[in-house]
Design an enzyme around this catalytic site. Sequence first.
Site, PDB file in Angstrom:
ATOM      1  N   GLU A 165      -0.354  36.552  36.034  1.00  0.00           N
ATOM      2  CA  GLU A 165       1.122  36.530  36.048  1.00  0.00           C
ATOM      3  C   GLU A 165       1.715  35.151  36.366  1.00  0.00           C
ATOM      4  O   GLU A 165       2.865  35.036  36.747  1.00  0.00           O
ATOM      5  CB  GLU A 165       1.750  37.550  37.018  1.00  0.00           C
ATOM      6  CG  GLU A 165       1.142  38.898  37.241  1.00  0.00           C
ATOM      7  CD  GLU A 165       0.761  39.691  36.004  1.00  0.00           C
ATOM      8  OE1 GLU A 165      -0.428  39.581  35.628  1.00  0.00           O
ATOM      9  OE2 GLU A 165       1.581  40.419  35.443  1.00  0.00           O
ATOM     10  N   GLN A 340      15.447  49.265  37.245  1.00  0.00           N
ATOM     11  CA  GLN A 340      16.741  49.131  37.923  1.00  0.00           C
ATOM     12  C   GLN A 340      16.679  49.220  39.436  1.00  0.00           C
ATOM     13  O   GLN A 340      17.472  48.579  40.119  1.00  0.00           O
ATOM     14  CB  GLN A 340      17.728  50.168  37.378  1.00  0.00           C
ATOM     15  CG  GLN A 340      18.284  49.770  36.030  1.00  0.00           C
ATOM     16  CD  GLN A 340      19.282  50.778  35.512  1.00  0.00           C
ATOM     17  OE1 GLN A 340      20.172  51.213  36.216  1.00  0.00           O
ATOM     18  NE2 GLN A 340      19.130  51.178  34.283  1.00  0.00           N
TER      19      GLN A 340
HETATM   20  P1  NAP Z   1      30.705  48.709  32.052  1.00  0.00           P
HETATM   21  O1  NAP Z   1      29.467  48.019  32.392  1.00  0.00           O
HETATM   22  O2  NAP Z   1      31.721  48.884  33.068  1.00  0.00           O
HETATM   23  O3  NAP Z   1      31.301  47.905  30.786  1.00  0.00           O
HETATM   24  C1  NAP Z   1      32.401  48.276  30.089  1.00  0.00           C
HETATM   25  C2  NAP Z   1      32.991  47.031  29.491  1.00  0.00           C
HETATM   26  O4  NAP Z   1      34.185  47.412  28.851  1.00  0.00           O
HETATM   27  C3  NAP Z   1      33.393  46.052  30.571  1.00  0.00           C
HETATM   28  O5  NAP Z   1      32.355  45.076  30.674  1.00  0.00           O
HETATM   29  C4  NAP Z   1      34.726  45.519  30.118  1.00  0.00           C
HETATM   30  O6  NAP Z   1      34.519  44.215  29.601  1.00  0.00           O
HETATM   31  C5  NAP Z   1      35.153  46.428  28.999  1.00  0.00           C
HETATM   32  N1  NAP Z   1      36.417  47.092  29.328  1.00  0.00           N
HETATM   33  C6  NAP Z   1      36.756  47.746  30.465  1.00  0.00           C
HETATM   34  N2  NAP Z   1      38.007  48.216  30.399  1.00  0.00           N
HETATM   35  C7  NAP Z   1      38.485  47.862  29.193  1.00  0.00           C
HETATM   36  C8  NAP Z   1      39.731  48.044  28.546  1.00  0.00           C
HETATM   37  N3  NAP Z   1      40.721  48.696  29.116  1.00  0.00           N
HETATM   38  N4  NAP Z   1      39.869  47.531  27.322  1.00  0.00           N
HETATM   39  C9  NAP Z   1      38.856  46.860  26.726  1.00  0.00           C
HETATM   40  N5  NAP Z   1      37.673  46.645  27.287  1.00  0.00           N
HETATM   41  C10 NAP Z   1      37.488  47.142  28.515  1.00  0.00           C
HETATM   42  O7  NAP Z   1      30.422  50.140  31.501  1.00  0.00           O
HETATM   43  P2  NAP Z   1      29.386  50.676  30.436  1.00  0.00           P
HETATM   44  O8  NAP Z   1      28.941  49.656  29.478  1.00  0.00           O
HETATM   45  O9  NAP Z   1      30.068  51.856  29.912  1.00  0.00           O
HETATM   46  O10 NAP Z   1      28.156  51.099  31.290  1.00  0.00           O
HETATM   47  C11 NAP Z   1      28.257  52.109  32.295  1.00  0.00           C
HETATM   48  C12 NAP Z   1      27.193  51.918  33.357  1.00  0.00           C
HETATM   49  O11 NAP Z   1      25.911  52.161  32.849  1.00  0.00           O
HETATM   50  C13 NAP Z   1      27.192  50.520  33.919  1.00  0.00           C
HETATM   51  O12 NAP Z   1      26.973  50.566  35.296  1.00  0.00           O
HETATM   52  C14 NAP Z   1      26.024  49.891  33.232  1.00  0.00           C
HETATM   53  O13 NAP Z   1      25.461  48.848  33.984  1.00  0.00           O
HETATM   54  C15 NAP Z   1      25.078  51.071  33.084  1.00  0.00           C
HETATM   55  N6  NAP Z   1      24.204  50.846  31.929  1.00  0.00           N
HETATM   56  C16 NAP Z   1      23.266  49.884  32.043  1.00  0.00           C
HETATM   57  C17 NAP Z   1      22.451  49.620  30.963  1.00  0.00           C
HETATM   58  C18 NAP Z   1      21.405  48.545  31.075  1.00  0.00           C
HETATM   59  O14 NAP Z   1      21.213  47.945  32.128  1.00  0.00           O
HETATM   60  N7  NAP Z   1      20.675  48.236  30.047  1.00  0.00           N
HETATM   61  C19 NAP Z   1      22.606  50.305  29.780  1.00  0.00           C
HETATM   62  C20 NAP Z   1      23.593  51.287  29.699  1.00  0.00           C
HETATM   63  C21 NAP Z   1      24.397  51.540  30.788  1.00  0.00           C
HETATM   64  P3  NAP Z   1      35.727  43.158  29.486  1.00  0.00           P
HETATM   65  O15 NAP Z   1      36.702  43.477  30.572  1.00  0.00           O
HETATM   66  O16 NAP Z   1      35.115  41.813  29.623  1.00  0.00           O
HETATM   67  O17 NAP Z   1      36.265  43.343  28.121  1.00  0.00           O
HETATM   68 FE1  SF4 Z   2      11.279  51.359  38.563  1.00  0.00          FE
HETATM   69 FE2  SF4 Z   2      11.731  53.949  38.927  1.00  0.00          FE
HETATM   70 FE3  SF4 Z   2      12.804  52.709  36.841  1.00  0.00          FE
HETATM   71 FE4  SF4 Z   2      10.178  53.216  36.987  1.00  0.00          FE
HETATM   72  S1  SF4 Z   2      11.835  54.708  36.854  1.00  0.00           S
HETATM   73  S2  SF4 Z   2      11.105  51.307  36.375  1.00  0.00           S
HETATM   74  S3  SF4 Z   2       9.794  52.907  39.130  1.00  0.00           S
HETATM   75  S4  SF4 Z   2      13.246  52.299  38.972  1.00  0.00           S
END
Ligand code: NAP
Ligand code: SF4
Length: 675
Positions: A165, A340
Site C-alpha cells: 500500500e 462512509q
Molecule cells: P445534497 O448533497 O444536499 O445536494 C443537493 C444539491 O442541490 C446541493 O449540492 C445544492 O447545490 C443543490 N440545491 C439545493 N437546493 C437547491 C435549490 N433550491 N435549487 C437548485 N439547486 C439546489 O443532496 P443529495 O445530492 O440529494 O444527496 C443526499 C444525501 O445523500 C447527501 O448527504 C449525500 O452526501 C448523500 N449521498 C452521497 C453519495 C456519495 O457519497 N456518493 C451518493 C448519493 C447520496 P448548489 O446549491 O451548489 O446548487
Molecule cells: Fe465501511 Fe460499513 Fe461501508 Fe463497509 S458498509 S465500507 S464497513 S461503512
Amino acid sequence: MSNKDIFTPLDLGYTQIQNRILMGSMHTGLEEEKNGFEKQASFYEERAKGGVGIIVTGGIAPNLFGRLSPFGHQLSFPWQIKKHKKITKAVHKYPTKICLQILHAGRYGYHPLIVSASKTKAPISPFKARKLTSLEIRKTIYDYANTASLAKKADYDGVEIMGSEGYLINQFLSPCTNHRTDKYGGSFENRSRLALEIIRAIRKKCGREFIIIFRLSMLDLVKNGMSFEEVIKLAKLLEDNDVDIINTGIGWHEARIPTIATMVPRAAFAWITKKVKEHTNLPVIATNRINNPEDANKIIQDGTADMISMARPFLADPEFVQKAKNNQSHLINTCIACNQACLDHIFKNKVASCLVNPKACHETEFNQNKTKRKKKLIVIGAGPAGISFAIEAAKKGHEVSIYEKKSEIGGQFNLARRIPGKEEFNETIRYFKAQIELLNINLVLNFEMNLTELKKLDADEIIFASGITPRTPKIDGIDHPKVISYPDLILGNKKAGASVAVIGAGGIGFDVCEHLAYESPKDSTSLNLDEFLKEWGIDTEYKTRGALTKKHTPPAVRKIILLQRKQTKFGKSLGKTTGWIHRQSLKDKKIEFIGGVTYEKVSDEGLHISQDGNKRVLPVDSIILCAGQVSENNLFHEAKSELTIPCHLIGGALLAQEIDAKRAIDEGVRLANSL
Ligand code: NAP
Ligand code: SF4
C-alpha cells in the site's frame, strides 16, 4: 478444484488456524482513544466470538518516525505489554489467533518527522520525507524486531509486516521512491534488502513458532512501481526467509485507481493472487472486495488462494463466519464498500464505524441485554432508519410493527441500488428482509398511515421514520415536461432524452450522471471485471512496472451537463475516499461540469442559466432535478400534539439536509437500543 473450503483448518506445522478467514488490518481510531485498549478488546473479542480464523490488528508503528500521525500508536516499550494483553486475553477466550500488524508509514506519515528510502514527498502528505541514513536503517530493523518481540510477550500469535500500500517497506522496494545508491537501493536485491533483514531480525528474536505474515504489494498501481518479476522474486525470498503466509496488497494509497470502493467488482484482484501463488509454496491470502462466503469459498475451492482476507465485512457483521458456517449467509449484514463510516472517518480523525452497523468500534456504548419491559412499538416508514430501528428493537425483545406506504421496503436504498456501481445496496435490502422475517417484525406495505389510523393502534411508542421528498426548486417553468425528478428517472417512470442537464451536484447528482451515462441500468458495465480493469487502465498482463496501462472508458451514451450554484469544487460533499473516484469517472465519461450558475427558467428551448452575469440557454431535452430533499414529518407533528404516548422522529424525516444513510441507521439503532 480442491476439496478445501473456507472452513478447512490451515496447518502451519507448529500451529493450526481454525479456518481460512483472516480479518484484515483496519485502523479504527480506537488505538488513540481514551480507554482505547478496553474498546479494542471489546471490538476484537466480538469478532473472535464470531469465529474468524486470524485477526490482524490495525497498523502499529515500530518507532516515532514510523507513526501514521503525531499521536499515532507505537509499540516500543515493555510497559506497553500489559495494555496489549487486554486485547490478546479477550481474543484468546476463543480459538482465534491474533497478529499485530507492524506498519512503518514512511513518507505516508502525517507529521514533520517522516522518513523514507529517499528524500521524496508523497502526493497525499503535505510533508516531505527525509532520507534514512544507513545507521537509521539498522535502527529501524532493530525497532521492527523489538516491536515483534514485545508483541510476542503480549501474547500475540504473530505479526503481519506491512510491505504494501505504499508504506515504508514498499517505498524501499519500488524504484519510483527508492533512488538510493547504497546497498539498499538500485538493484532489486538491494531494494528488497530492508524487507528481508526485518524478517530475519524478527525470526531471530521471536523464534520459529511465531506467525509472520508478509503483506506483499502484488500490484503497486503507480508509475515505475515493482515489476511482476520482482513481485515473484520477493515471494520466493519470503519463503526462503521463513515467512509463514503471504497476504496480498493492492495499490498504493496514492494510486488513482479504486481498489476497494463499491464500484470495484467483487474479488476484482484475486487473479493476481493466483498468479503469485503459482510461484510459491507458502499459503497465499486473497483480498479486496471479497464480502460474501460464496465468493470466498470459490476462491479457496478453485485454488486461487489458500486464505481469504476480509476487513470491512467484519465491521458490517462480526458474526460473518458463524453465519456462513450455519448456512445462514442470507442473514449476513454485508459490507457495501461505501467507505462512509470506516475509511472516511479515519481520514477525518474520527473513530471508525460502519454505515450498516453503527455498533462497530462502539461496542461498549450499546447495551447487549434484552429489555426487561417489552413494548409495542409502531414504526412509520420502511427506509434505512425505520428498519434499522425495528431490527434492533425486535432483537431487544420488543414487539414491532412497520407501516410503509410504498410496495417495497428500502426507501432511498431502492434508488441507490439501481445506480451503476452501487449494486451492493441490494445486499442491505436483502439483509433487512431476512431480519424482518427472522425477528417476526410485522411489516405492512402499501399502507399510508394517517392520524385516524394511528389512533386505532395499540402502541406504547411511535417512531416516525417517514423519510424525505425530493426538493422542487423554485425556477420558472419547473413544471415543464422536460423536467424529471431523480426518483422518476431512476425508477424508470420517465426517460431522459439525448441531451440532459442535471440540477444539483450533490451525491445524488453524481449518481444520476452515472445512471444517465448508460443506455439503461441493465447495460451497466461498471461491475464487469474486464471492463473495470480496462476502464481504470490495469495491466493484467503485467508487462509494465506498477501494472499500469492506458485507460479505456467508453463515453456516456448521451450529452450530460452537471450543474451547481456553488463556485466550489464539484463533489466537495462526497466522501473523502470515494469523491475523487466519482469525479474521475464522470470526467472520463466526458460529462461537463458547470459551476457558479443561476437557474433562470425552463422552456421548450431548454434550461436558461446565467453565469458571471452572462445569460445562456443549455439546449437540452431533459432536466433532472437533484436539488436535495425536504423532510416528510407532518404526521409526526400532528401525532405529537394529539397523542399522549412518546413519539420519536428519526432519519430524513428529522433532518433532510445532508440526509445520509449513515446518520439514519445510526439514529435508528441507537434509539432502539435506548428504549
Ligand atoms: P445534497 O448533497 O444536499 O445536494 C443537493 C444539491 O442541490 C446541493 O449540492 C445544492 O447545490 C443543490 N440545491 C439545493 N437546493 C437547491 C435549490 N433550491 N435549487 C437548485 N439547486 C439546489 O443532496 P443529495 O445530492 O440529494 O444527496 C443526499 C444525501 O445523500 C447527501 O448527504 C449525500 O452526501 C448523500 N449521498 C452521497 C453519495 C456519495 O457519497 N456518493 C451518493 C448519493 C447520496 P448548489 O446549491 O451548489 O446548487
Ligand atoms: Fe465501511 Fe460499513 Fe461501508 Fe463497509 S458498509 S465500507 S464497513 S461503512
